[in-house]
Motif scaffolding. Structure first.
Motif, PDB file in Angstrom:
ATOM      1  N   ILE A 128       0.856  -1.194   0.000  1.00 41.18           N
ATOM      2  CA  ILE A 128       0.000   0.000   0.000  1.00 41.18           C
ATOM      3  C   ILE A 128       0.890   1.240   0.000  1.00 41.18           C
ATOM      4  O   ILE A 128       1.841   1.337   0.776  1.00 41.18           O
ATOM      5  N   ASN A 129       0.561   2.145  -0.859  1.00 46.12           N
ATOM      6  CA  ASN A 129       1.370   3.355  -0.998  1.00 46.12           C
ATOM      7  C   ASN A 129       0.530   4.577  -0.681  1.00 46.12           C
ATOM      8  O   ASN A 129      -0.483   4.833  -1.337  1.00 46.12           O
ATOM      9  N   THR A 130       0.933   5.299   0.320  1.00 44.68           N
ATOM     10  CA  THR A 130       0.247   6.552   0.663  1.00 44.68           C
ATOM     11  C   THR A 130       1.156   7.754   0.446  1.00 44.68           C
ATOM     12  O   THR A 130       0.878   8.851   0.939  1.00 44.68           O
ATOM     13  N   LYS A 131       2.238   7.535  -0.303  1.00 48.30           N
ATOM     14  CA  LYS A 131       3.163   8.633  -0.571  1.00 48.30           C
ATOM     15  C   LYS A 131       2.461   9.738  -1.347  1.00 48.30           C
ATOM     16  O   LYS A 131       1.722   9.472  -2.287  1.00 48.30           O
ATOM     17  N   GLU A 132       2.767  10.954  -0.973  1.00 47.62           N
ATOM     18  CA  GLU A 132       2.270  12.125  -1.700  1.00 47.62           C
ATOM     19  C   GLU A 132       3.449  13.023  -2.030  1.00 47.62           C
ATOM     20  O   GLU A 132       4.320  13.250  -1.190  1.00 47.62           O
ATOM     21  N   VAL A 133       3.466  13.466  -3.244  1.00 44.52           N
ATOM     22  CA  VAL A 133       4.572  14.306  -3.678  1.00 44.52           C
ATOM     23  C   VAL A 133       4.559  15.628  -2.908  1.00 44.52           C
ATOM     24  O   VAL A 133       3.510  16.207  -2.653  1.00 44.52           O
ATOM     25  N   ASP A 134       5.752  16.080  -2.500  1.00 49.61           N
ATOM     26  CA  ASP A 134       5.914  17.355  -1.804  1.00 49.61           C
ATOM     27  C   ASP A 134       6.650  18.311  -2.730  1.00 49.61           C
ATOM     28  O   ASP A 134       7.848  18.156  -2.980  1.00 49.61           O
TER      29      ASP A 134
END
Length: 580
Positions: free
Chosen positions: A392-398
């Motif tokens: 599961i990926n919850t990464k959000e670009v900053d």
């Protein structure tokens, strides 16, 4: 100083047929649920019976806050009273919204009387929706008529006695059934300092209604005028404040709608990811089932975390919206149904509450994103000895962590492609490792800001994006790189576009004699010559630079731009050299 006898602002008059002056929320106490009895208006604009407020458990404001109470909501009068008191201020909580109410020195009975609510209670009683009215004189029998001159409700017996008295013989008597269409039938509001006098004047200096005796006494030489003459100015100021409050209600409603939509999208996304996880798990019996359960638990934790954040923000906005609505509804009701004097009496509380609400800061956007993705091809390690995939990926670009790379960041040539790389990272500085982010690039000439250069952004699907553009003219250009509509590191930046690269028309040689095969007429831009009539340069002879160079411009670097002007006077033999 003459009082103008004309209706103002539409506060007094008959209601349209079928219209009620109020409802249970404006005539019934939220605590005892009965009709208001001596209603008091709290600073949060909620109304409660005096007896109900007295039954609430008070507390010390100092003990609750750990310091001095913020009495800004009570005004300068409360400050003066507090300075005289030795005991700490006492407060209660509003039974409707739990707002802290700092009581004046006089306690609950010193709070503002809600005359508008008292009028609504009387109107509802006339319509038979509440308890029956009793005679104002004998306080025993039910009311049948009302004296319009004395503003008193009378039973049949007291009405006859009222007519028999010489002073009241010619007073106008009206049946109660004829008053059901009126919006104002309240009793005259008397001066608390002079109970025999009605409040008809307004002191501008003290900002409070006064009677005739007050004008010649405590308020002597103060600027005073009839309430009917000053209501326009004060009513307009309240309306202006109301107009500034109403947009916040709409903004809060929109923000709550967005939160509801985000929450729904979050639920849908969770279901979709759970379905993907279950589909992927079917091929791996017990090992994959165990891995699946781990993924679902992780997903549930993410959902709970995000949903809790949304619910907290929702609760805060709902409470703020309720406060805003209370303020707006009460103020609208006051301005449309209240008399001039009622508006002036409650103006201070209303203005203070609306001003306080208008200063509250809030975010109109959801605090978390519904973005959750599942990567089935990503290695997840070993489970029961089997290599399992899926994470599961919850990464959000900053955007603040994204960087720009490339040699052509700050320089380019006209009509030649220039490029650079955008490397997207998350808040921890790690590469996203995947594509799909919204990367926008704009290249604008300094002198032609309305003619941006066409750009191409290619998603490499690994967290990097290849950006290319071709400037048409030399000059200074501004490049803006945004991810999620926010600038990345180093953006915006400037690019200097020079003229198109000029290639060398000559030969990069050691000398003219060697490159031309010994031709005497061959020349070189270095200016060297040889004896015997040779016009070009030679090793060890006059003017030879001692190292290889271009015959057209004399530059020593092989990979360079030619600076030869190419004029008409230049001998053609300068370029007619050949490499041996």
């Amino acid at each position: 100083m003459a009082e103008k006898k004309r209706p103002l602002l539409g506060f007094v008059g008959k209601l349209p047929s079928g219209t009620t002056a109020g409802n249970s929320g404006k005539t019934h106490c939220p605590l005892c649920m009965g009709l208001f009895k001596a209603p008091r208006l709290l600073p949060c604009l909620h109304t409660v019976c005096t007896t109900c407020l007295e039954q609430l458990e008070p507390f010390s404001v100092v003990d609750i806050r750990g310091g001095e109470s913020d009495t800004s909501s009570e005004g300068s009068i409360f400050q003066k009273l507090k300075s005289r008191a030795l005991q700490p201020p006492i407060g209660i909580l509003c039974p409707v919204c739990d707002a802290q109410v700092d009581l004046p020195m006089g306690g609950v009975k010193a709070l503002t009387i809600d005359h508008l609510a008292m009028n609504d209670v009387m109107l509802e009683s006339l319509r038979g929706e509440g308890q029956g009215l009793v005679c104002d004189l004998c306080s025993d029998r039910e009311v049948e008529k009302r004296c319009q001159t004395c503003k008193a409700n009378l039973c049949h017996f007291c009405c006859q006695a009222h007519r028999r008295q010489k002073k009241t013989t010619y007073h106008t008597m009206v049946d109660l059934k004829d008053l059901k269409g009126y919006s104002q039938i309240g009793k005259p509001i008397l001066c608390p300092a002079h109970p025999a006098e009605e409040l008809r004047l307004f002191c501008e200096l003290c900002d409070q209604p006064v009677c005739r005796d007050c004008v010649v006494g405590e308020h002597r030489e103060h600027p005073c005028d009839f309430t009917s003459n000053v209501i326009h100015k004060h009513g307009d100021s309240v309306r202006e404040l109301l107009r500034g409050t109403q947009p916040h209600v709409e903004a809060l409603e929109e923000a709550l709608a967005q939160i509801k939509g985000t929450n729904s999208a979050l639920q849908e996304r969770v279901k979709a990811v759970a379905a993907d996880i279950r589909t992927f798990s079917e091929g791996y019996i017990k090992a994959i089932e165990e891995h699946r359960d781990k993924l679902l638990k992780q997903l549930e934790d993410i959902r709970v975390q995000k949903e809790n954040s949304l619910q907290l923000q929702k609760a805060q906005l709902e409470q703020l919206l309720a406060d805003m609505r209370t303020g707006v509804e009460f103020t609208e009701h006051l301005l449309t149904s209240g008399s001039d004097l009622e508006i002036l009496i409650t103006k201070g509380v209303v203005v203070e509450r609306l001003t306080k609400l208008n200063k509250v800061e809030y975010s109109a956007h959801p605090g978390v994103s519904e973005k959750i993705t599942f990567s089935p091809k990503e290695k997840a390690g070993l489970c029961r000895g089997y290599e399992v995939y899926g994470a599961i990926n919850t990464k959000e670009v900053d955007p603040a962590k994204c960087v720009l790379q490339g040699e052509d960041l700050h320089r380019a040539r006209e009509k030649q492609p220039a490029s650079f790389i955008v490397l997207c990272k998350d808040a921890t500085g790690e590469s996203m490792g995947r594509g799909g982010d919204n990367v926008q690039v704009t290249v604008i000439p300094k002198d032609k800001k309305d003619s941006p250069v066409k750009t191409m952004v290619h998603d490499n699907k690994d967290g990097t994006y290849y950006v290319s553009y071709t400037p048409k003219e030399p000059g200074t250009y501004t490049v803006l790189v945004c991810v999620k509509e926010q600038h990345v590191q180093g953006s915006p930046f400037t690019v200097t576009v020079r003229k198109r690269h000029r290639s060398h028309p000559g030969v990069f040689h050691c000398c003219t004699f060697c490159s031309s095969g010994g031709q005497k007429t061959a020349r070189c831009a270095c200016g060297g010559t040889m004896p015997g009539g040779y016009l070009g340069c030679g090793h060890g002879h006059k003017g030879h630079p001692g190292r290889p160079h271009w015959s057209c411009c004399g530059k020593f670097t092989e990979k360079s731009e030619c600076t030869w002007a190419g004029g008409q006077s230049a001998p053609r033999s300068l370029l007619r050299t050949v490499a041996l």
